[in-house]
Each structure stands twice: as structure tokens, then as C-alpha cells.
Design a protein around this motif. Structure first.
Motif, mmCIF file in Angstrom:
data_model
loop_
_atom_site.group_PDB
_atom_site.id
_atom_site.type_symbol
_atom_site.label_atom_id
_atom_site.label_comp_id
_atom_site.label_asym_id
_atom_site.label_seq_id
_atom_site.Cartn_x
_atom_site.Cartn_y
_atom_site.Cartn_z
ATOM 1 N N ASP A 156 -37.417 138.595 14.713
ATOM 2 C CA ASP A 156 -36.592 139.506 15.509
ATOM 3 C C ASP A 156 -37.306 140.803 15.875
ATOM 4 O O ASP A 156 -36.881 141.495 16.798
ATOM 5 N N GLN A 157 -38.373 141.157 15.146
ATOM 6 C CA GLN A 157 -39.073 142.406 15.436
ATOM 7 C C GLN A 157 -40.548 142.209 15.768
ATOM 8 O O GLN A 157 -41.300 143.186 15.797
ATOM 9 N N ARG A 158 -40.953 140.969 16.045
ATOM 10 C CA ARG A 158 -42.389 140.754 16.300
ATOM 11 C C ARG A 158 -42.639 139.715 17.386
ATOM 12 O O ARG A 158 -41.996 138.670 17.415
ATOM 13 N N TRP A 159 -43.625 140.025 18.213
ATOM 14 C CA TRP A 159 -44.134 139.080 19.205
ATOM 15 C C TRP A 159 -45.653 139.039 19.118
ATOM 16 O O TRP A 159 -46.304 140.070 18.902
ATOM 17 N N LEU A 160 -46.195 137.852 19.288
ATOM 18 C CA LEU A 160 -47.631 137.634 19.425
ATOM 19 C C LEU A 160 -47.956 137.517 20.902
ATOM 20 O O LEU A 160 -47.233 136.836 21.643
ATOM 21 N N ILE A 161 -49.029 138.155 21.339
ATOM 22 C CA ILE A 161 -49.503 138.013 22.712
ATOM 23 C C ILE A 161 -50.928 137.495 22.676
ATOM 24 O O ILE A 161 -51.821 138.129 22.091
ATOM 25 N N ALA A 162 -51.155 136.315 23.249
ATOM 26 C CA ALA A 162 -52.487 135.728 23.386
ATOM 27 C C ALA A 162 -52.868 135.807 24.856
ATOM 28 O O ALA A 162 -52.200 135.216 25.716
#
Length: 326
Positions: A156-162
Motif C-alpha cells: 500500500d505504500q510502495r511501488w517499484l519502477i523498472a
């Protein structure tokens, strides 16, 4: 300093054990890496190698999984998602040199190309992360492809960006507006609080998946077909052969505990080896928090200490999920 951009300076973000985490942080995940798989047989090949169900993985979702040896001991734990016409597996960079050749070992017989990805990896963390993602990347799914990369929801508080190197600086500058810039130690803290397992070089081939709670975080399918190490994983579930689990532990420390460090447990007036550190984070007030694999039948009031710091006592904390089988 990030090696791909001179415009942004990612530094360790001091956090005390009582502090609230920043509302928005952009994290340089340079000690993580991707394994990428493309080709006609990518799905069937990977299905026969890993613990999670690749065949049923929705393009809108990601999942955790593990790659084991024939004895069911984990080479790596990863997060898998659809990426750039194939799959990407996010895992610790420290195990790449030994794990990747094993994953590729039988690929010569299949139409699949398996490589270490060249993507720049960033993390967006905090209570405002979702709103920023919604502004920057179109869609409502938990996996959002964009020009040059993919954004993946972790929690709910984190996203990964590749993102491809050519687009990385532009994407990072866009995400960095109003965000604190941090090294991946902040990502470690989030992982530890969420009790998400990982494998480092120091813990490779030490544990079966259930010893790190992989079944509790959706990383094992007990309905899919055969894969490497499946017999051991199945015995751990149906015959109760696994006697360990991963816990959160916290205590005073003079230095950050590292993967592979020993945590001793009290047995009467004596101390014996109790478990192994999986990941650690040191707060700015000389408190530390860690993931540690321990026997799963210890008394709740058992005390612990790092073998290298015998004067500082540690205790286990509540997990954010249940270890009880469904």
C-alpha cells in the motif's frame, strides 16, 4: 551517488525507531537487479523452475516466488511481473552471479532468452506514493507498463519502477518532486516491517521456502505441476518437515546486523545459536530491526542476542501476517 544520474543525490536517510517514515521518498535500488525472460517458451520454462504459478499470473499483478535447487533449498526469492514483452524477476544483486547460470542451465532446449536486465530500478515509498504513481503512470492496475519501463505495486505504500537507462533520468526527476531521496536501506526497512523474505549471497541454499514464510506471502503454489525442488517443498507442507520460520526481531545494536549473522537464543543460563539474520536495518538511535530465521517452536519470552554483541538483548515482534495454514 547514483551511477546513472548526476542530477539526483541519493543518501542514507536517518530514521529513529520512534519516527514516522517520510510521506514520500524516492529510493535508488542499485543493489537489486532484474532477471528478464523473453521468447516463445518463457512461460512454460519458468513454470518448471520456480515455486509460484507463472501460467496463471495476471499481467495486472505481480507475485513473490523462489528458485530452488533439487533439494528444495532456495537460490533466490524474487518478485515476478510482466515486463517488456516478457517476464522480469526482481531479486538481490548479490546472488545474481550464482543463481542466473542455474536458471539458464536448461534453457538451451527451449525458445527462451534469459539475461540480467539493464533496467534502472527505483522505489517510491510513503503514504503519498500511490497518488504520485497515479499522476505519472496511466491505468489502475498493480502492474503498469509505460514507455521504457514498468511500475509495480509492492504494497500500500510502495511501488517499484523498472525503467530503461535512456528514460531513467527523466522518470526519476518526475518522481523526485517533493520526495526525499534515499538509498535502498529505506527499502530494507519497509521490507523488514512487512516481513518480506529475500536471499542474499550469505544465505543462498540455506533454507527451504517455508523457513522464510514464503507460503504466507503468496510465493508458493501447491496446485501447479512439477518444478525444481517441489518434493521437498511439498513434504514441508504435508508432512510438517520444516521446523523453522522467519520472524521480526528488534534490539539495541552498535552496528547494523548483516545477512548471515548469527542470533543466539537463551536456554536457561546458557546461550546457543538460535537463528540466522536475513536482513537488518539500524535506526539512528542505536536500535535495530531485522528479519531472522528461527526455530518455529520457541517460547514467546525467549531472549536473543547477536553473537558479536552479547551485551545487547533482542526480542521478537509480531508478524504482519499469519503463519497458520489455510
Amino acid at each position: 551517488m547514483s551511477t546513472w544520474s548526476n542530477a539526483l543525490n541519493f543518501e542514507h536517510l536517518p530514521v529513529a525507531s520512534s519516527d514516522a517514515l517520510p510521506a514520500l521518498s524516492l529510493v535508488d535500488l542499485s543493489d537489486w537487479s532484474l532477471v528478464t525472460l523473453v521468447g516463445e517458451d518463457k512461460k512454460s520454462y519458468l513454470q518448471g523452475q520456480v515455486t509460484c504459478d507463472v501460467v496463471t499470473l495476471d499481467p495486472a499483478l505481480s507475485t513473490l516466488g523462489a528458485h530452488c535447487d533439487a533439494k528444495g533449498k532456495m537460490r533466490t526469492i524474487f518478485r515476478i511481473f510482466h515486463h517488456q514483452q516478457g517476464y522480469a524477476l526482481l531479486q538481490r544483486k548479490s546472488i545474481m552471479a550464482t543463481q542466473l547460470p542455474e536458471l539458464k542451465k536448461y534453457a538451451v532446449f527451449s525458445k527462451v532468452d534469459i539475461e540480467q536486465g539493464q533496467d534502472i530500478l527505483l522505489g517510491l515509498c510513503g503514504e503519498n506514493a500511490q497518488a504520485v504513481i497515479d499522476q505519472c503512470f496511466a491505468g489502475s492496475d498493480e502492474v503498469r507498463p509505460f514507455d521504457g519501463g514498468t511500475a509495480v505495486k509492492v504494497d500500500d505504500q510502495r511501488w517499484l519502477i523498472a525503467v530503461a537507462p535512456a528514460q531513467a533520468e527523466a522518470v526519476a526527476n518526475q518522481l523526485a518532486t517533493d520526495a526525499k531521496l534515499a538509498t535502498s536501506s529505506l527499502w530494507d526497512l519497509y521490507d523488514i516491517k512487512a516481513a518480506l523474505p529475500r536471499i542474499e549471497a550469505a544465505t543462498e541454499l540455506e533454507f527451504v521456502p517455508q523457513a522464510m514464510n514464503l507460503q504466507a506471502v503468496g510465493g508458493i503454489s501447491f496446485k501447479k505441476g512439477c518444478y525444481v525442488g517441489q518434493e521437498t517443498v511439498a513434504r514441508a507442507k504435508y508432512r510438517g518437515t520444516n521446523k523453522r520460520a522467519m520472524y521480526i526481531a528488534q534490539g539495541d545494536t552498535a552496528q547494523c546486523p548483516q545477512a548471515g549473522d548469527a542470533l543466539e537464543r537463551s536456554v536457561g543460563e546458557n546461550w546457543r545459536k538460535g537463528g540466522t539474520i536475513i536482513a537488518g536495518y539500524q535506526f539512528s538511535d542505536n536500535q535495530a530491526i531485522a528479519l531472522v530465521v528461527l526455530p518455529n517452536d520457541l517460547d514467546e519470552d525467549t531472549q536473543f542476542r547477536l553473537s558479536t554483541q552479547p551485551d545487547n538483548l533482542w526480542t521478537t515482534q509480531a508478524l504482519p501476517y499469519s503463519l497458520e495454514d489455510e
